[in-house]
Design an enzyme around this catalytic site. Structure first.
Site, PDB file in Angstrom:
ATOM      1  N   SER A 227      34.868  41.085  38.349  1.00 41.04           N
ATOM      2  CA  SER A 227      35.712  40.324  40.083  1.00 41.04           C
ATOM      3  C   SER A 227      34.589  40.525  40.918  1.00 41.04           C
ATOM      4  O   SER A 227      34.093  39.459  40.654  1.00 41.04           O
ATOM      5  CB  SER A 227      36.941  41.402  40.234  1.00 41.04           C
ATOM      6  OG  SER A 227      37.810  41.215  40.582  1.00 41.04           O
ATOM      7  N   ASP A 454      43.364  34.847  33.813  1.00 35.97           N
ATOM      8  CA  ASP A 454      43.049  35.886  34.994  1.00 35.97           C
ATOM      9  C   ASP A 454      44.218  35.635  35.492  1.00 35.97           C
ATOM     10  O   ASP A 454      44.029  34.159  36.847  1.00 35.97           O
ATOM     11  CB  ASP A 454      41.819  35.646  35.137  1.00 35.97           C
ATOM     12  CG  ASP A 454      40.986  36.718  35.353  1.00 35.97           C
ATOM     13  OD1 ASP A 454      41.823  37.040  36.492  1.00 35.97           O
ATOM     14  OD2 ASP A 454      40.336  37.519  35.510  1.00 35.97           O
ATOM     15  N   HIS A 482      42.950  40.728  33.769  1.00 37.38           N
ATOM     16  CA  HIS A 482      41.992  40.328  34.016  1.00 37.38           C
ATOM     17  C   HIS A 482      40.415  40.968  33.447  1.00 37.38           C
ATOM     18  O   HIS A 482      40.439  41.882  33.202  1.00 37.38           O
ATOM     19  CB  HIS A 482      42.117  41.687  35.913  1.00 37.38           C
ATOM     20  CG  HIS A 482      41.335  40.944  37.214  1.00 37.38           C
ATOM     21  ND1 HIS A 482      40.402  39.768  37.294  1.00 37.38           N
ATOM     22  CD2 HIS A 482      40.550  42.316  37.690  1.00 37.38           C
ATOM     23  CE1 HIS A 482      39.848  39.601  38.113  1.00 37.38           C
ATOM     24  NE2 HIS A 482      39.767  41.166  38.595  1.00 37.38           N
TER      25      HIS A 482
END
Length: 513
Positions: A227, A454, A482
């Protein structure tokens, strides 16, 4: 409750502190200007004492792990002008010492996620055994985060009030209250964190990583970032391309985008995830959003949020009824991983029947609230994001003009996330970053991983980052949730493990299911 996969990657949080992903920096942060530090023969004389420091390892509270403290300058441009920062580091040694490759540094994202918490709670015991056998698993909480001189902003009671702030204002008075909440939050950060707020940029965190690399005795950095951790890793590669070893950037950010576009793209990503959730929900018995399809489900969810705006639902937690903003956060929390969808179905059903406790519990986990106390995740998130990029919006008028685009991106979440994107407007420190592509020219092959549905880091961002990087290779996971590594795809895990252990990238364009 079980949204453990959501916690494995402390995804890019947006609901209360809107996501603003940074580009690079100005010289205010002490970043190199016009030259790559990696091209130098060694660190400048002013930083030599940091690069030559020895870590004093000792046993941690977590069994099997060691901890140490790394010193770094508050301001890389003026290392002698202030006291050093103390950055917390932890490691778990490779289980096959005779076959050890080196150190594998990890970061779970955020910004504001504790890398040490991630190491102790998941990566140090849950990463594939062959990887843990060959690498020392290493984590450092970035400056301003958790154990590393944390940014502080509000008392726990004040934070409770802040998370309840109505982020879908219906009139001028409600707009004023929302603006005042953002100002109070920013003012609390300034009072409680002072000069630290000007020195928690992503570039400075990347420079800290290079100091840690040297202190660990590694010539090259091997790294897995998820991320926001992908932006941190790509920033490192752009600063120090010839110090790049094997970098995995999973759930990638696109650093070339301005803040408003980042927020709008992510809003659309949550809508994509909600559509997948609604389609799955319709197949289950007693779906609280009905069986009329994703559009009807979004309409039903919006109507439920509207009812909460008028009449919150009790939760059994005194003074913490389920209001619209907390319910929205609870739903968004479950979008990070499809394994959370059964929980969300149950929580929505309970809330619609008058019990808001399960949905409040999801929101609390998202905010890292436990036993009435908050971790500093949301404070660090705002501090980093507001320093890394100029704000999406500076005035309510700018938000109102953008509302149609945000509502189009997400009928379910667009309005609230548009207003949340104004959270940096009152920030007390000027941003030092601007959006632009990161190329890392001359770096070794870098593996960029993107998941097609995602919610927090849209797949297009992974494609963009892989194209920007001079040596980027894209690995695609056709799935929900995710990030991709360690989430059940043997194809993904095998490709990443092979890259980490052998240095062999997967074929360009490889797709996994």
């Amino acid at each position: 409750m079980d949204i453990s996969r959501r916690l494995r990657s402390t995804g890019t949080v947006l609901a209360a502190a809107a996501l603003l992903i940074s580009g690079c920096t100005s010289e205010d942060s002490g970043a190199p200007s016009g030259t790559n530090r990696g091209a130098e023969a060694g660190p400048p004389a002013s930083l030599k004492r940091y690069y030559e420091q020895k870590l004093d390892w000792h046993a941690c509270d977590a069994t099997g792990f060691e901890c140490a403290t790394l010193r770094a300058p508050l301001d890389y441009g003026r290392p002698d002008a202030a006291d050093d920062l103390k950055l917390a580091v932890s490691r778990k040694k490779a289980t096959e010492r005779g076959k050890r490759i080196g150190s594998l540094m990890i970061n779970p994202g955020g910004p504001g996620g504790s890398a040490i918490g991630y190491l102790h709670g998941y990566a140090g015991v849950g990463y594939p055994a062959p990887v843990r056998a060959r690498y020392d698993m290493v984590a450092m909480d970035p400056r301003g985060v958790a154990r590393s001189t944390p940014v502080e902003c509000l008392t726990d009671r004040q934070m409770d009030a802040y998370t309840r702030t109505d982020q879908t204002p219906d009139n001028g008075a409600e707009v004023d209250r929302l603006v005042a909440a953002f100002k109070d939050f920013a003012g609390g950060c300034e009072r409680r964190s002072g000069g630290l707020l000007g020195h928690v940029s992503t570039v400075e965190a990347a420079r800290d990583m290079d100091v840690l690399r040297a202190a660990l005795g590694d010539e090259k950095l091997t790294y897995v970032g998820a991320s926001y951790g992908t932006f941190l890793g790509a920033t490192y590669a752009d600063l120090y391309p010839d110090r790049v070893g094997r970098l995995v950037l999973d759930g990638a950010m696109d650093p070339s985008l301005p803040a408003e576009r980042v927020n709008r793209d992510q809003t659309a990503g949550f809508q994509t995830a909600f559509t997948a959730f609604a389609e799955d929900c319709a197949k289950q018995d007693g779906c609280p959003l009905g069986t009329g399809g994703p559009a009807a489900a979004a309409t039903r969810l919006a109507a439920f949020f509207g009812r909460l705006d008028r009449a919150p639902v009790p939760t059994g937690d005194r003074g913490r009824d389920l209001v619209e903003s907390l319910a929205t956060t609870g739903v968004i929390a479950a979008m990070y991983d499809e394994s959370s969808w059964p929980q969300l179905r149950s929580a929505l059903r309970a809330a619609m029947d008058g019990d808001g406790a399960p949905l409040l519990q999801l929101a609390d986990l998202y905010y890292e609230r436990k036993d009435g106390k908050y971790a500093n995740l949301m404070y660090a998130n705002s501090a980093v994001n507001c320093l890394d990029l100029p704000p999406s919006f500076r005035t309510p008028g700018e938000v109102k003009r953008a509302l149609p685009a945000f509502r189009k991106a997400s009928p379910a979440f667009g309005e609230g996330l548009a207003w949340a994107s104004m959270n940096c407007a009152a920030w007390p420190v000027r941003p030092t970053g601007t959006p632009h592509a990161l190329q890392a020219k001359g770096a070794a092959p870098i593996l960029v991983v993107g998941t097609t549905r995602d919610p927090a880091t849209p797949y297009r961002w992974a494609k963009a980052l892989a194209a920007q990087l001079d040596s980027g290779t894209l690995l695609t996971y056709d799935g929900d949730g995710h990030t991709a590594y360690g989430r059940g795809s043997d194809c993904v895990d095998t490709a990443i493990n092979t890259y980490l252990l052998k240095g062999t990238s997967p074929p360009s364009g490889k797709r996994c299911a």
